[in-house]
Design a protein around this motif. Sequence first.
Motif, PDB file in Angstrom:
ATOM      1  N   ASP A  28      -1.681  -3.102  -0.678  1.00 57.81           N
ATOM      2  CA  ASP A  28      -2.816  -2.299  -1.122  1.00 57.81           C
ATOM      3  C   ASP A  28      -3.990  -2.590  -0.193  1.00 57.81           C
ATOM      4  OD1 ASP A  28      -5.167  -1.364  -2.609  1.00 57.81           O
ATOM      5  OD2 ASP A  28      -3.814  -1.237  -4.340  1.00 57.81           O
ATOM      6  N   ARG A  67      -6.992  -2.243  -0.527  1.00 58.12           N
ATOM      7  CA  ARG A  67      -8.206  -2.781  -1.169  1.00 58.12           C
ATOM      8  C   ARG A  67      -8.148  -4.300  -1.334  1.00 58.12           C
ATOM      9  NH1 ARG A  67      -7.709   0.656  -6.537  1.00 58.12           N
ATOM     10  NH2 ARG A  67      -5.556   0.036  -6.084  1.00 58.12           N
ATOM     11  N   SER A  87      -1.705  -7.994  -7.718  1.00 60.79           N
ATOM     12  CA  SER A  87      -1.639  -6.531  -7.845  1.00 60.79           C
ATOM     13  C   SER A  87      -2.430  -6.072  -9.061  1.00 60.79           C
ATOM     14  CB  SER A  87      -0.179  -6.078  -8.007  1.00 60.79           C
ATOM     15  OG  SER A  87       0.519  -6.281  -6.812  1.00 60.79           O
ATOM     16  N   LYS A 119      -5.637  -3.574  -8.763  1.00 61.57           N
ATOM     17  CA  LYS A 119      -5.624  -2.292  -9.497  1.00 61.57           C
ATOM     18  C   LYS A 119      -6.784  -2.208 -10.486  1.00 61.57           C
ATOM     19  CE  LYS A 119      -0.761  -1.169  -8.945  1.00 61.57           C
ATOM     20  NZ  LYS A 119       0.199  -2.269  -8.985  1.00 61.57           N
TER      21      LYS A 119
END
Lengths: 304, 304
Positions: free
Chosen positions: B132, B134, B93, B97
């Motif tokens: 996420d 991405r 994560s 991010k």
Amino acid sequence: MQATTLPAVLAPVISPFNAQGRIDVQKLLRQCHWLRSNDAGVAIFGTNSESNSISSIEKMDVLEKLIAGGLDPKITMPGTGACSVAETVFMTSSAVKAGCAGVLMLPPFYYKDVSDDGLFAYFAEVIEQVGDSRLQIYLYNIPPITKIPMGLELLERLITAYPNSIAGMKDTSGDWSYTEAVLKQFSSRGFRVFAGNEIFLLRTMRAGGYGCISSMVNIDPRRNAYLAAHWQDSNADQLQAELDQVRAALVKFPTVPTMKAVIAHFSKDPDWARVRPPLVSLTAEQKNQMALELENINFSISGL
Amino acid sequence: MQATTLPAVLAPVISPFNAQGRIDVQKLLRQCHWLRSNDAGVAIFGTNSESNSISSIEKMDVLEKLIAGGLDPKITMPGTGACSVAETVFMTSSAVKAGCAGVLMLPPFYYKDVSDDGLFAYFAEVIEQVGDSRLQIYLYNIPPITKIPMGLELLERLITAYPNSIAGMKDTSGDWSYTEAVLKQFSSRGFRVFAGNEIFLLRTMRAGGYGCISSMVNIDPRRNAYLAAHWQDSNADQLQAELDQVRAALVKFPTVPTMKAVIAHFSKDPDWARVRPPLVSLTAEQKNQMALELENINFSISGL
């Protein structure tokens, strides 16, 4: 070597997970109390505890809560070995400060074919950084999983350099000739050897060992502890044969999910069967087979 | 599959440690810039980075500082695989991010003989928890170290279930027939295969692969990147032979300490040679031999 308060037999306590996959601390605490009431100590965060599937921070949070909840650190040997010095020091220091009678320490298990110099440097750095005279390390030799056998020369170097901190070992090599060599060379110097499998318990006691830390203690604590205390009795071989019968009944099933399934079965609490990936719970069919196998040998557990 | 900004060739960047044994972030940043200026991307926190000898928290702290210091996350693929879902999710994560173009993810490597069901459940849980869009996972297959080969059936299940998140793999199996089978089955579906060893770079490109992530890129980035870009040129076999010559010169020395010793030698900065236990630095004699071997093939590095 320092004196110890550790029982001869400890369970690598299975970890109960709740519906969210988090450790159920109250359930784990009750299990530790049940084990103690059956004469076993608790090696929480071992291989059977799915230790490496739990983050260091979660483990130390759980340890703190268990002790705050009444777990006696004098019978507790948490697993604190990780791949990095930093994480091993973090967990080991926490355990020592919490008053744990010992810690069970894996070698750094990522790299393979590492040298004795490298392993020695690793443990030395951990001991120096923890820097606490109360530290009692039990080396965790489990080459079937780590692929890193801890040889006699390495043990000699560690025990000689750190006689106050290197307290013993759990040997899960499965190789009795190795265990016997360790016992012969080191037990007279106060080095405490725990068999990593209770099939070697009687042999370990007869050769000067201290006891065992084995998956089966999770489901059969009292008889394991009884044999460790009565290994000189005339019926010791018979007692060992009784332990062997339980293992033989379960040997075809994967160890950790099976220990959990057995506790789930006898406690009538299916939540106990949960594991974290990459482990997988027994199938319904395996659970039925397991129950049948145990029924065939009249094995049951009470008081859960 | 999503588009990517990753270069074809990445270095599993060696980690510089200062006198206190901490990561020297500024030196690592300079090394990453040097690699980029030589056309390579950076797979920080890989096996050659001694990733598992660095705590998750230290790694994510370093990643943040590198990016704040100017490292381009678009050419960065940090290793984020740990044994527990929690630690893998934490690092993954953080990397997503931070805008990293991908993450390199080991399977959970403690338990052995784990099932495909268990491995699938592990990666599925990580993907769901990261949550996420991405996320671009490059699976890290390195059975010589993990002892956990990732079979074709597992890859098929993962790619089918998570086509947007499972972006490719680094294959360090050392088994070309396996790599070839992976390329044949998955590369037409956009799955990017990086050879884990540059000796397979040309074969990987010819079979539809993406590039390589290999220890030797640490010391020979430009020529690796050149071959990946010019694999269709008529002299490609000659270019591959030149890469092979460097590996042959160093093959008798342990990989990670050797990569560090080579950089220490050509940068005239002996601090680069430091490793964390359980690895051990080259001896003075080994360093001399290494320098001689490289001299014999007229290998040198400039611009460090």
